[in-house]
Design an enzyme around this catalytic site. Sequence first.
Site, short mmCIF file in Angstrom:
data_model
loop_
_atom_site.label_atom_id
_atom_site.label_comp_id
_atom_site.label_asym_id
_atom_site.label_seq_id
_atom_site.Cartn_x
_atom_site.Cartn_y
_atom_site.Cartn_z
CG ASP A 89 -15.70 -85.22 -11.60
OD1 ASP A 89 -16.42 -84.58 -10.81
OD2 ASP A 89 -14.88 -86.07 -11.24
CE LYS A 92 -23.89 -84.06 -14.09
NZ LYS A 92 -22.56 -84.68 -14.28
CB THR A 93 -22.42 -78.77 -10.02
OG1 THR A 93 -23.04 -80.05 -9.89
CG2 THR A 93 -22.77 -77.93 -8.81
CG HIS A 137 -28.00 -89.26 -16.68
ND1 HIS A 137 -26.94 -90.01 -17.05
CD2 HIS A 137 -27.67 -87.98 -16.97
CE1 HIS A 137 -26.00 -89.24 -17.53
NE2 HIS A 137 -26.42 -88.00 -17.49
P1 GDP Z 1 -20.36 -82.31 -12.36
O1 GDP Z 1 -19.98 -83.58 -11.68
O2 GDP Z 1 -20.68 -82.55 -13.80
O3 GDP Z 1 -21.41 -81.54 -11.66
O4 GDP Z 1 -19.02 -81.41 -12.41
P2 GDP Z 1 -18.59 -80.21 -11.48
O5 GDP Z 1 -19.29 -78.96 -11.83
O6 GDP Z 1 -18.63 -80.63 -10.05
O7 GDP Z 1 -17.08 -80.01 -11.95
C1 GDP Z 1 -16.11 -81.05 -11.81
C2 GDP Z 1 -14.73 -80.43 -11.74
O8 GDP Z 1 -14.42 -79.77 -12.97
C3 GDP Z 1 -14.60 -79.37 -10.66
O9 GDP Z 1 -13.30 -79.50 -10.08
C4 GDP Z 1 -14.71 -78.08 -11.43
O10 GDP Z 1 -14.01 -77.01 -10.81
C5 GDP Z 1 -14.06 -78.42 -12.75
N1 GDP Z 1 -14.62 -77.62 -13.85
C6 GDP Z 1 -15.93 -77.42 -14.17
N2 GDP Z 1 -16.05 -76.62 -15.23
C7 GDP Z 1 -14.78 -76.30 -15.62
C8 GDP Z 1 -14.24 -75.49 -16.68
O11 GDP Z 1 -14.93 -74.89 -17.50
N3 GDP Z 1 -12.89 -75.44 -16.77
C9 GDP Z 1 -12.06 -76.08 -15.89
N4 GDP Z 1 -10.74 -75.96 -16.07
N5 GDP Z 1 -12.54 -76.83 -14.89
C10 GDP Z 1 -13.87 -76.94 -14.75
MG MG Z 2 -22.47 -82.07 -9.93
#
Ligand code: GDP
Ligand code: MG
Length: 370
Positions: A89, A92-93, A137
């Site tokens: 969260d 990354k995606t 990872h």
């Molecule tokens: P992952 O699990 O690392 O792949 O994270 P995700 O890309 O799925 O993002 C997790 C949550 O964080 C989602 O609800 C995204 O919309 C939110 N999110 C990701 N990047 C940002 C950002 O730069 N700013 C904000 N406010 N939210 C973000």
């Molecule tokens: Mg992801």
Amino acid sequence: PESITVQELANRMAEKGADLVKALFKMGTAVTLNQPIDQDTAELLVEEFGHRIQRVSEADVEIGMEGEVDAPETLKPRAPVVTIMGHVDHGKTSLLDALRGTDVVAGESGGITQHIGAYQVTTKKGDVITFLDTPGHEAFSEMRARGANVTDIVILVVAADDGLMPQTIEAINHTKAAGVPMIVAINKCDKPEANPQKVRERLLSEEIVVEDMGGDVQDVEVSALKKTGLDELIDKILLQAEVMELTANPDRQAEGNVIEAQLDKGRGAVATVLVRKGTLKVGDTFVIGAESGKVRALVNDKGQNVKVAGPSTPVEVLGLSGVPLAGDQLTVVENEARAREVAAYRQEQATKKRTTTAPTSFEHMFSALN
Ligand code: GDP
Ligand code: MG
């Protein structure tokens, strides 16, 4: 073998045995020419004499190409291969999607972006970066466990509102173990509660000193959501790549690694391969893990059929005998007989591996000193 004698090592380095004995003596080890030395000592010696340790890939050894090293004049610059890691969260995606959106070629080509496990971005200035589209990872360490160190640069994503979390630390440890340079992307900087400075300070206790704190690890504040800081992140990736002088010989039979593979309804076994060196061509005969085949078609990350794929290019390969595993090596061979031979050998090895734990091969490591 677990060790090598001083004389054998001298032969491989094309140095005088007596010189090695002398150097060892200076290092506090008294040995004769025919005495064996351990791997660590051998490595030290190799470095002492200004040689490079060439780790010969397993496939090269199997198919009798050991020692075949690309001559310096054949090497050409290649795109860096980047993996994004970080806590769940932390974005990354979202960051992968945002970076993909900066590609200037996708729009022009009209190609629909395909999910093939990796994609390439062409920057406004014309530089190319390859991103592995499988954050996490597990993918990273699974590939490494299979001997596939395909990543040149890791982007560590840390959410500025959440800071360092368990999987952030895990990612740091994986990256360090792989000896891959890292760029820290401090994400979610659009949030009011974002505290990027706190992230930088907290990184110190993991022995990661970013530039602002007087260190040499690059960091950049981004927002994957608002798409800010992306150009700066790309510039930092390119700067890191420049320092690394990443090269490969494009004019040889291709070698690459499987990023992902599956059985496709209409197309049969399909693997996304990241070409490491050489150029993969339609019609090439190859071995891929314990499978083999002949390239029937190549499909790029824009869903287009291509005839060739050079170093650092991810491409879908059609024409496989079966589904290989992530990390498996693809090696182009002269003919089908050779492909079957190598595939059979690998299958045999795989069976053996299940019953015995294979030691890391000392022999392989020193079989191509130069
Ligand atoms: P992952 O699990 O690392 O792949 O994270 P995700 O890309 O799925 O993002 C997790 C949550 O964080 C989602 O609800 C995204 O919309 C939110 N999110 C990701 N990047 C940002 C950002 O730069 N700013 C904000 N406010 N939210 C973000
Ligand atoms: Mg992801």
